[in-house]
Design a protein around this motif. Structure first.
Motif, PDB file in Angstrom:
ATOM      1  N   TYR A 199     -11.914  -3.009  -2.726  1.00  0.00           N
ATOM      2  CA  TYR A 199     -12.384  -4.022  -1.779  1.00  0.00           C
ATOM      3  C   TYR A 199     -13.857  -4.353  -2.022  1.00  0.00           C
ATOM      4  O   TYR A 199     -14.237  -5.530  -2.067  1.00  0.00           O
ATOM      5  CB  TYR A 199     -12.189  -3.535  -0.345  1.00  0.00           C
ATOM      6  N   LEU A 200     -14.675  -3.331  -2.184  1.00  0.00           N
ATOM      7  CA  LEU A 200     -16.106  -3.560  -2.400  1.00  0.00           C
ATOM      8  C   LEU A 200     -16.372  -4.288  -3.717  1.00  0.00           C
ATOM      9  O   LEU A 200     -17.359  -5.015  -3.849  1.00  0.00           O
ATOM     10  CB  LEU A 200     -16.859  -2.225  -2.374  1.00  0.00           C
ATOM     11  N   ALA A 201     -15.474  -4.088  -4.702  1.00  0.00           N
ATOM     12  CA  ALA A 201     -15.610  -4.775  -5.983  1.00  0.00           C
ATOM     13  C   ALA A 201     -14.959  -6.160  -5.953  1.00  0.00           C
ATOM     14  O   ALA A 201     -14.881  -6.837  -6.984  1.00  0.00           O
ATOM     15  CB  ALA A 201     -14.979  -3.931  -7.094  1.00  0.00           C
ATOM     16  N   LYS A 202     -14.461  -6.564  -4.752  1.00  0.00           N
ATOM     17  CA  LYS A 202     -13.837  -7.873  -4.544  1.00  0.00           C
ATOM     18  C   LYS A 202     -12.578  -8.069  -5.388  1.00  0.00           C
ATOM     19  O   LYS A 202     -12.218  -9.183  -5.772  1.00  0.00           O
ATOM     20  CB  LYS A 202     -14.833  -9.015  -4.806  1.00  0.00           C
ATOM     21  N   GLN A 203     -11.893  -6.959  -5.691  1.00  0.00           N
ATOM     22  CA  GLN A 203     -10.619  -7.049  -6.404  1.00  0.00           C
ATOM     23  C   GLN A 203      -9.485  -7.395  -5.449  1.00  0.00           C
ATOM     24  O   GLN A 203      -8.451  -7.907  -5.868  1.00  0.00           O
ATOM     25  CB  GLN A 203     -10.332  -5.714  -7.105  1.00  0.00           C
ATOM     26  N   VAL A 204      -9.659  -7.078  -4.171  1.00  0.00           N
ATOM     27  CA  VAL A 204      -8.706  -7.453  -3.125  1.00  0.00           C
ATOM     28  C   VAL A 204      -9.509  -7.974  -1.937  1.00  0.00           C
ATOM     29  O   VAL A 204     -10.704  -7.713  -1.814  1.00  0.00           O
ATOM     30  CB  VAL A 204      -7.822  -6.262  -2.677  1.00  0.00           C
ATOM     31  N   SER A 205      -8.846  -8.712  -1.059  1.00  0.00           N
ATOM     32  CA  SER A 205      -9.562  -9.292   0.081  1.00  0.00           C
ATOM     33  C   SER A 205      -9.380  -8.483   1.358  1.00  0.00           C
ATOM     34  O   SER A 205     -10.072  -8.718   2.346  1.00  0.00           O
ATOM     35  CB  SER A 205      -9.103 -10.731   0.323  1.00  0.00           C
ATOM     36  N   ARG A 206      -8.438  -7.522   1.339  1.00  0.00           N
ATOM     37  CA  ARG A 206      -8.272  -6.681   2.523  1.00  0.00           C
ATOM     38  C   ARG A 206      -7.564  -5.380   2.169  1.00  0.00           C
ATOM     39  O   ARG A 206      -6.917  -5.259   1.126  1.00  0.00           O
ATOM     40  CB  ARG A 206      -7.498  -7.407   3.625  1.00  0.00           C
ATOM     41  N   ILE A 207      -7.713  -4.434   3.078  1.00  0.00           N
ATOM     42  CA  ILE A 207      -7.068  -3.125   2.955  1.00  0.00           C
ATOM     43  C   ILE A 207      -6.136  -2.968   4.150  1.00  0.00           C
ATOM     44  O   ILE A 207      -6.523  -3.220   5.295  1.00  0.00           O
ATOM     45  CB  ILE A 207      -8.113  -1.988   2.965  1.00  0.00           C
ATOM     46  N   VAL A 208      -4.893  -2.564   3.879  1.00  0.00           N
ATOM     47  CA  VAL A 208      -3.922  -2.337   4.954  1.00  0.00           C
ATOM     48  C   VAL A 208      -3.453  -0.884   4.853  1.00  0.00           C
ATOM     49  O   VAL A 208      -2.934  -0.462   3.821  1.00  0.00           O
ATOM     50  CB  VAL A 208      -2.721  -3.299   4.852  1.00  0.00           C
ATOM     51  N   PHE A 263      -4.721  -4.313  -0.740  1.00  0.00           N
ATOM     52  CA  PHE A 263      -4.496  -2.939  -1.190  1.00  0.00           C
ATOM     53  C   PHE A 263      -3.857  -2.226  -0.004  1.00  0.00           C
ATOM     54  O   PHE A 263      -4.482  -2.035   1.035  1.00  0.00           O
ATOM     55  CB  PHE A 263      -5.822  -2.264  -1.566  1.00  0.00           C
ATOM     56  N   ILE A 264      -2.593  -1.825  -0.152  1.00  0.00           N
ATOM     57  CA  ILE A 264      -1.827  -1.279   0.969  1.00  0.00           C
ATOM     58  C   ILE A 264      -1.493   0.183   0.689  1.00  0.00           C
ATOM     59  O   ILE A 264      -1.027   0.526  -0.404  1.00  0.00           O
ATOM     60  CB  ILE A 264      -0.523  -2.069   1.185  1.00  0.00           C
ATOM     61  N   ILE A 265      -1.725   1.021   1.680  1.00  0.00           N
ATOM     62  CA  ILE A 265      -1.386   2.439   1.556  1.00  0.00           C
ATOM     63  C   ILE A 265      -0.362   2.789   2.629  1.00  0.00           C
ATOM     64  O   ILE A 265      -0.582   2.519   3.817  1.00  0.00           O
ATOM     65  CB  ILE A 265      -2.627   3.336   1.734  1.00  0.00           C
ATOM     66  N   LEU A 266       0.758   3.351   2.201  1.00  0.00           N
ATOM     67  CA  LEU A 266       1.745   3.875   3.142  1.00  0.00           C
ATOM     68  C   LEU A 266       1.645   5.396   3.097  1.00  0.00           C
ATOM     69  O   LEU A 266       1.973   6.023   2.091  1.00  0.00           O
ATOM     70  CB  LEU A 266       3.160   3.417   2.766  1.00  0.00           C
ATOM     71  N   ASP A 267       1.192   5.971   4.195  1.00  0.00           N
ATOM     72  CA  ASP A 267       0.981   7.416   4.278  1.00  0.00           C
ATOM     73  C   ASP A 267       2.154   8.068   5.013  1.00  0.00           C
ATOM     74  O   ASP A 267       2.826   7.428   5.819  1.00  0.00           O
ATOM     75  CB  ASP A 267      -0.326   7.682   5.033  1.00  0.00           C
ATOM     76  N   GLU A 268       2.406   9.351   4.719  1.00  0.00           N
ATOM     77  CA  GLU A 268       3.505  10.103   5.347  1.00  0.00           C
ATOM     78  C   GLU A 268       4.837   9.384   5.146  1.00  0.00           C
ATOM     79  O   GLU A 268       5.671   9.298   6.061  1.00  0.00           O
ATOM     80  CB  GLU A 268       3.224  10.303   6.843  1.00  0.00           C
ATOM     81  N   ALA A 269       5.044   8.901   3.932  1.00  0.00           N
ATOM     82  CA  ALA A 269       6.223   8.066   3.655  1.00  0.00           C
ATOM     83  C   ALA A 269       7.535   8.843   3.728  1.00  0.00           C
ATOM     84  O   ALA A 269       8.607   8.241   3.809  1.00  0.00           O
ATOM     85  CB  ALA A 269       6.085   7.420   2.278  1.00  0.00           C
ATOM     86  N   SER A 310      -1.497  -7.945  -5.125  1.00  0.00           N
ATOM     87  CA  SER A 310      -1.562  -6.769  -4.271  1.00  0.00           C
ATOM     88  C   SER A 310      -1.182  -5.498  -5.021  1.00  0.00           C
ATOM     89  O   SER A 310      -0.546  -5.531  -6.074  1.00  0.00           O
ATOM     90  CB  SER A 310      -0.656  -6.925  -3.043  1.00  0.00           C
ATOM     91  N   LYS A 311      -1.583  -4.400  -4.443  1.00  0.00           N
ATOM     92  CA  LYS A 311      -1.326  -3.080  -4.999  1.00  0.00           C
ATOM     93  C   LYS A 311      -0.975  -2.159  -3.840  1.00  0.00           C
ATOM     94  O   LYS A 311      -1.530  -2.282  -2.749  1.00  0.00           O
ATOM     95  CB  LYS A 311      -2.588  -2.579  -5.704  1.00  0.00           C
ATOM     96  N   THR A 312      -0.032  -1.232  -4.056  1.00  0.00           N
ATOM     97  CA  THR A 312       0.302  -0.287  -3.001  1.00  0.00           C
ATOM     98  C   THR A 312       0.378   1.133  -3.530  1.00  0.00           C
ATOM     99  O   THR A 312       0.782   1.361  -4.675  1.00  0.00           O
ATOM    100  CB  THR A 312       1.631  -0.645  -2.296  1.00  0.00           C
ATOM    101  N   VAL A 313      -0.048   2.060  -2.692  1.00  0.00           N
ATOM    102  CA  VAL A 313       0.100   3.485  -2.968  1.00  0.00           C
ATOM    103  C   VAL A 313       0.911   4.082  -1.829  1.00  0.00           C
ATOM    104  O   VAL A 313       0.609   3.857  -0.653  1.00  0.00           O
ATOM    105  CB  VAL A 313      -1.267   4.194  -3.067  1.00  0.00           C
ATOM    106  N   ILE A 314       1.944   4.829  -2.193  1.00  0.00           N
ATOM    107  CA  ILE A 314       2.855   5.422  -1.211  1.00  0.00           C
ATOM    108  C   ILE A 314       2.750   6.940  -1.335  1.00  0.00           C
ATOM    109  O   ILE A 314       3.006   7.489  -2.406  1.00  0.00           O
ATOM    110  CB  ILE A 314       4.302   4.956  -1.472  1.00  0.00           C
TER     111      ILE A 314
END
Length: 305
Positions: A135-144, A213-219, A238-242
């Motif tokens: 986000y700080l490098a402006k690679q994405v516009s938001r974090i979810v 950039f989306i993170i799904l925790d406790e998947a 977009s990119k996601t980490v699960i």
């Protein structure tokens, strides 16, 4: 001597079997010649990083020290090449195990990355750091940041307060990780603007998340339907980490984990990376790793009986 530096030097002493003495502004190193040379190089690298203005914590160099103690050649400079800069706190987040290095690399190269393993291995923390860095490098516009509120069965209407107050207890670990990397005031402003969103999984239905950039925790606590719904929310750019621990499933009896099912279904899909952590990757307090191992032994004996 600075407390953090003193702790780091004691760590170097123990792992490399050398003696370090302070003489004014100088350090005296004694021991086997090769080990002294390793310790000297590592200390010089630590000092160089500190002079650059970034805060280097003792735990940040633990992996390098441990690797040198085991006879592997590891440079702190090389570790920094795979580190995550967190400009908001003027520090780097450095991988502390080889699996963490693979995980960071996978998140950087793949749009969908799974991080599977026990608590304390840095799955969520490193994903959060990568999200903030992007986000700080402006690679994405938001974090979810997303979590299933499984303890409430995702049925939150009976809880008091507005929606933020209803889900806050279930999302607290994500807030904790966020505030460790970003000033609370700045994080709060970004959340007010919608640049950072922390929400229960149920709120993802019907959305398409672009440039995020989306993170799904406790998947592991997702149902099959929820996991399929989540995976199909990914939009362009977009990119996601699960992340999840398949040994800690809190779903009601008879409900199968959407994470376990997804790992089976997607195992042959290219451009999806799965990283498996073990108890050897636990990087919290030393006792956490011992607790994980103790429970695994106990559960194994119970299964055998």
């Amino acid at each position: 001597m600075h407390g953090g530096l003193d702790k780091t030097l004691r760590m170097v002493e123990k792992s490399l079997n050398v003696t370090i003495s302070v003489r004014g502004n100088k350090l005296l190193l004694q021991g086997e010649e090769a080990r002294v040379a390793q310790a000297d190089r590592l200390i010089q690298e630590i000092r160089a990083v500190n002079r650059s203005g970034y805060l280097l914590k003792p735990e940040d160099v633990a992996y390098a020290v441990k690797s040198l103690g085991e006879g592997r050649v590891v440079s702190l400079t090389d570790l920094f090449s795979g580190s995550i800069p967190v400009a908001a706190k003027k520090r780097f987040i450095i991988p502390k195990t080889e699996t963490q290095r693979e995980y960071i690399d996978a998140i950087g190269h793949y749009d969908i990355t799974f991080g599977i393993g026990p608590a304390g291995t840095g799955k969520t923390y490193l994903a959060m750091a990568m999200a903030i860095s992007a986000y700080l490098a402006k690679q994405v516009s938001r974090i979810v940041l997303v979590r299933p509120a499984v303890e409430a069965g995702e049925k939150l209407g009976f809880l008091p307060g507005d929606i933020a107050e209803k889900v806050s207890p279930y999302l607290r670990p994500l807030y904790d990780a966020l505030y460790d990397m970003m000033d609370i005031e700045k994080a709060s402003k970004l959340m007010e603007r919608g640049s950072i969103e922390i929400a229960p999984l149920a709120f993802m239905r019907g959305r398409t998340l672009n440039d995020s950039f989306i993170i799904l925790d406790e998947a592991q606590n997702t149902t099959s339907e929820q996991m399929k719904m989540y995976l199909t929310r990914l939009g362009f750019g977009s990119k996601t980490v699960i992340t999840g621990d398949i040994t800690q499933i809190d779903l009601p009896t008879g409900r199968s984990s959407g994470l376990i099912e997804a790992l089976r279904i997607l195992k042959n899909v290219e451009d999806i990376r799965v990283i498996h952590f073990t108890q050897n990757d636990v990087v919290r307090h030393r006792l956490v790793q011992e607790i994980v191992v103790a429970y695994e032994r106990y559960e194994k004996r119970a299964d055998e009986n």
